[in-house]
Design a protein around this motif. Structure first.
Motif, mmCIF file in Angstrom:
data_model
loop_
_atom_site.group_PDB
_atom_site.id
_atom_site.type_symbol
_atom_site.label_atom_id
_atom_site.label_comp_id
_atom_site.label_asym_id
_atom_site.label_seq_id
_atom_site.Cartn_x
_atom_site.Cartn_y
_atom_site.Cartn_z
ATOM 1 N N LEU A 223 45.387 21.616 7.065
ATOM 2 C CA LEU A 223 46.195 20.412 6.886
ATOM 3 C C LEU A 223 45.802 19.331 7.879
ATOM 4 N N GLU A 224 45.486 19.724 9.094
ATOM 5 C CA GLU A 224 45.057 18.754 10.107
ATOM 6 C C GLU A 224 43.726 18.121 9.727
ATOM 7 N N THR A 225 42.811 18.930 9.204
ATOM 8 C CA THR A 225 41.516 18.404 8.776
ATOM 9 C C THR A 225 41.669 17.419 7.626
ATOM 10 N N LEU A 226 42.465 17.777 6.656
ATOM 11 C CA LEU A 226 42.631 16.933 5.473
ATOM 12 C C LEU A 226 43.371 15.641 5.785
ATOM 13 N N ALA A 227 44.261 15.674 6.767
ATOM 14 C CA ALA A 227 45.059 14.490 7.104
ATOM 15 C C ALA A 227 44.199 13.317 7.550
ATOM 16 N N LYS A 228 42.967 13.582 7.938
ATOM 17 C CA LYS A 228 42.071 12.496 8.366
ATOM 18 C C LYS A 228 41.656 11.619 7.179
ATOM 19 N N ARG A 241 34.932 15.085 0.348
ATOM 20 C CA ARG A 241 34.140 15.730 1.387
ATOM 21 C C ARG A 241 35.022 16.439 2.401
ATOM 22 N N ALA A 242 36.186 15.880 2.698
ATOM 23 C CA ALA A 242 37.117 16.550 3.610
ATOM 24 C C ALA A 242 37.556 17.895 3.042
ATOM 25 N N ALA A 243 37.808 17.939 1.739
ATOM 26 C CA ALA A 243 38.197 19.202 1.104
ATOM 27 C C ALA A 243 37.066 20.225 1.172
ATOM 28 N N ASP A 245 34.795 20.320 3.426
ATOM 29 C CA ASP A 245 34.693 20.764 4.823
ATOM 30 C C ASP A 245 35.622 21.961 5.060
ATOM 31 N N VAL A 246 36.817 21.897 4.488
ATOM 32 C CA VAL A 246 37.754 23.025 4.610
ATOM 33 C C VAL A 246 37.193 24.253 3.910
ATOM 34 N N ARG A 247 36.683 24.080 2.705
ATOM 35 C CA ARG A 247 36.127 25.211 1.964
ATOM 36 C C ARG A 247 34.923 25.824 2.688
ATOM 37 N N ALA A 248 34.133 24.987 3.344
ATOM 38 C CA ALA A 248 32.964 25.503 4.051
ATOM 39 C C ALA A 248 33.363 26.319 5.286
ATOM 40 N N ARG A 249 34.432 25.909 5.925
ATOM 41 C CA ARG A 249 34.887 26.645 7.115
ATOM 42 C C ARG A 249 35.576 27.945 6.734
ATOM 43 N N TRP A 250 36.362 27.909 5.668
ATOM 44 C CA TRP A 250 37.066 29.113 5.208
ATOM 45 C C TRP A 250 36.605 29.401 3.774
ATOM 46 N N ARG A 251 35.695 30.302 3.642
ATOM 47 C CA ARG A 251 35.105 30.606 2.336
ATOM 48 C C ARG A 251 35.904 31.698 1.611
ATOM 49 N N GLU A 252 35.725 31.745 0.304
ATOM 50 C CA GLU A 252 36.333 32.796 -0.527
ATOM 51 C C GLU A 252 37.853 32.795 -0.406
ATOM 52 N N PRO A 269 39.487 15.391 -9.687
ATOM 53 C CA PRO A 269 40.038 16.743 -9.565
ATOM 54 C C PRO A 269 40.011 17.180 -8.119
ATOM 55 N N ASN A 270 40.926 18.056 -7.751
ATOM 56 C CA ASN A 270 40.886 18.553 -6.376
ATOM 57 C C ASN A 270 39.924 19.737 -6.270
ATOM 58 N N ALA A 271 39.502 20.006 -5.053
ATOM 59 C CA ALA A 271 38.427 20.981 -4.823
ATOM 60 C C ALA A 271 38.929 22.367 -4.463
ATOM 61 N N PHE A 272 40.223 22.636 -4.565
ATOM 62 C CA PHE A 272 40.736 23.920 -4.081
ATOM 63 C C PHE A 272 41.027 24.935 -5.177
ATOM 64 N N ALA A 273 40.959 24.531 -6.437
ATOM 65 C CA ALA A 273 41.119 25.502 -7.519
ATOM 66 C C ALA A 273 39.844 26.330 -7.651
#
Length: 378
Positions: A223-228, A241-243, A245-252, A269-273
Motif C-alpha cells: 500500500l505504501e508503494t502504490l500510494a506514490k 508500473r507501480a503495480a 513493482d509490487v508484483r516483482a517484489r512479491w511474486r506468485e 485494467p489493474n495488474a493484480f488479478a
C-alpha cells in the motif's frame, strides 16, 4: 463456446471435445480421429503430416495456424476451418484468459502504456465500434464468447464472491486500504474474488486477494508503494508500473479474476488479478460477472456503474424461483441511503419477494466479509 451466463463448463456436453493446446491435440490425434472436436487457437504448422493421417470429418478448427496444404486437405475431408485473422491486435479465437503480463507487455519501453496490447486493442475498438463494419463486430462477438468459455473453465467448482465499487477510489486512502483488506479476507476464506477489473475499489480488492498468499506485513508495504502513484490519471504508465513493482517484489500472489471491458478503455485494467476476462461488450461483461458471483456480492461505495450493478444483481434474485438468491452486502450506510439511495429501493424489492434475509447494509468495510458469511448461512 458459451454465453456469459450459461451453464458451467462442467455441465456442457462439448467440454470433453475442446482441444486448446498442442499437447491436447497430440493426445487426441493419437486415437486416429479428430472428428467432432473443436480445436481452438492451436499452432498446427508443425503437424501437417498428422492432419493428413487422422480422420477430421466433422472437426472444427478455430483460429489454428496451418500450412495451406494442410488446411485445404482437412477442409476437403469435411472439416470446418476458421483461419487466424490478420491485422487485428487480439486473437478472436483465443482459448484462455489474459494475464496482466500479456495485456501490459511493453509497459517498460519508452512508449509506456500506449505501446501495450491492451491499449492497441482499445484503439482498434475506438476506430471500429461505430463504422458499421459487420466483420469487426463479428470479431468482437467471437472474441467475447471465447472469453466467456475460458472464464467458465477457470471458475468451474469455485466459490466466487464479487466485489464491486467505483474506479475513483484512490491509492493511499483509508477506503482503498479497507477494500484491500476485504479482498485479502475473502481470499483467505477460500473464495475467488472477482471484480470489474479496473482501478480504484476493484484494484484494491484484487491487491488484497494477491496479498493473501503472504504475511500481513506485505500488504502494508505494498500500500505504501502504490500510494506514490494514487491514480491512473494523469499517467496510466506510472500507475501501472507501480503495480508491477509490487508484483516483482512479491511474486506468485493469490488468485483472483477480473472482468474489465474495452468499452471503458480509458480505465485501464489493474495488474493484480491472476486471470483477466476482458470484453468488448460491456453488457456481456456486466451480466457475466454478476451471474458468476455465486457466493454473493459486496458493493463498496460507487457511482452510476455500481448502482447499475446493484440492480443488475437484484433483478435475477427478485425473479429467482428455483433456489436461494445470492447474498448482497452494501458497504456504507450514508453513501447507500443518502448519497446514492439505492438501499431503500433494494429493501423494498427484497421485502416484496421475501429476500430480506439475503441482503444487508453495513457501516464499515471490516464488517462486510463476516456479514456475507452470515447471510450465506441463513
Amino acid at each position: 463456446m458459451s454465453g456469459p451466463s450459461g451453464p458451467s463448463r462442467a455441465s456442457r456436453p462439448l467440454s470433453g471435445r475442446e482441444v486448446e493446446s498442442l499437447s491436447e491435440f497430440d493426445s487426441v490425434a493419437a486415437t486416429g480421429s479428430l472428428s467432432g472436436h473443436r480445436v481452438q487457437a492451436v499452432d498446427l504448422t508443425a503437424r501437417t503430416s498428422i492432419l493428413r493421417s487422422v480422420e477430421t470429418r466433422g472437426a472444427v478448427f478455430l483460429g489454428c495456424s496451418m500450412l495451406p496444404e494442410a488446411a485445404a486437405e482437412v477442409q476437403s475431408s469435411g472439416a470446418l476451418v476458421f483461419p487466424p485473422v490478420p491485422g487485428v491486435p487480439f486473437d478472436p479465437y483465443r482459448a484462455s484468459l489474459y494475464t496482466p503480463g500479456e495485456l501490459f507487455e511493453g509497459l517498460s519501453k519508452p512508449e509506456g502504456y500506449e505501446g501495450t496490447p491492451d491499449f492497441r486493442a482499445y484503439d482498434w475498438f475506438q476506430q471500429t465500434k461505430s463504422d458499421g463494419d459487420v466483420f469487426s463486430s463479428m470479431l468482437r462477438a467471437i472474441h467475447d464468447d471465447a472469453l466467456s468459455d475460458a472464464l467458465d473453465e477457470v471458475l468451474v467448482g469455485k466459490r466466487v464472491v464479487g466485489v464491486m465499487g467505483g474506479h475513483a477510489m484512490a491509492r493511499g486512502t483509508a477506503d482503498y486500504a479497507g477494500a484491500a483488506r476485504l479482498g485479502r479476507e475473502l481470499a483467505r476464506s477460500g473464495a475467488t474474488v472477482a471484480t470489474g477489473g479496473g482501478p480504484g475499489a476493484m484494484e484494491a480488492a484484487q491487491l488484497g486477494a494477491y496479498a493473501s498468499a503472504f504475511s500481513d506485513g506485505m500488504l502494508v508495504e505494498a500500500l505504501e508503494t502504490l500510494a506514490k502513484e494514487p491514480s491512473f490519471r494523469p499517467s496510466v504508465t506510472a500507475w501501472a508500473r507501480a503495480a508491477f513493482d509490487v508484483r516483482a517484489r512479491w511474486r506468485e500472489g493469490g488468485v483472483s479474476v477480473s472482468v474489465p471491458t474495452w468499452f471503458y478503455g480509458h480505465e485501464p485494467p489493474n495488474a493484480f488479478a491472476s486471470h483477466i476476462a476482458k470484453y468488448f461488450a460491456n453488457a456481456t461483461r456486466e451480466d457475466g460477472l454478476l451471474a458468476r458471483s455465486n457466493a454473493g456480492v459486496v458493493f463498496l461505495p460507487g457511482a452510476a456503474g455500481t448502482v447499475q450493478e446493484i440492480f443488475d444483481n437484484a433483478t435475477p434474485n427478485y425473479y429467482e424461483s428455483r433456489g436461494e438468491p445470492t447474498p448482497m452486502v452494501l458497504v456504507g450506510r450514508a453513501h447507500w441511503t443518502d448519497t446514492m439511495p439505492a438501499w431503500p429501493l433494494l429493501r423494498a424489492l427484497a421485502r416484496e419477494r421475501s429476500m430480506e434475509v439475503r441482503i444487508a447494509l453495513v457501516d464499515r468495510v471490516e464488517d462486510a466479509a463476516g456479514k456475507l458469511a452470515e447471510l450465506s448461512a441463513s
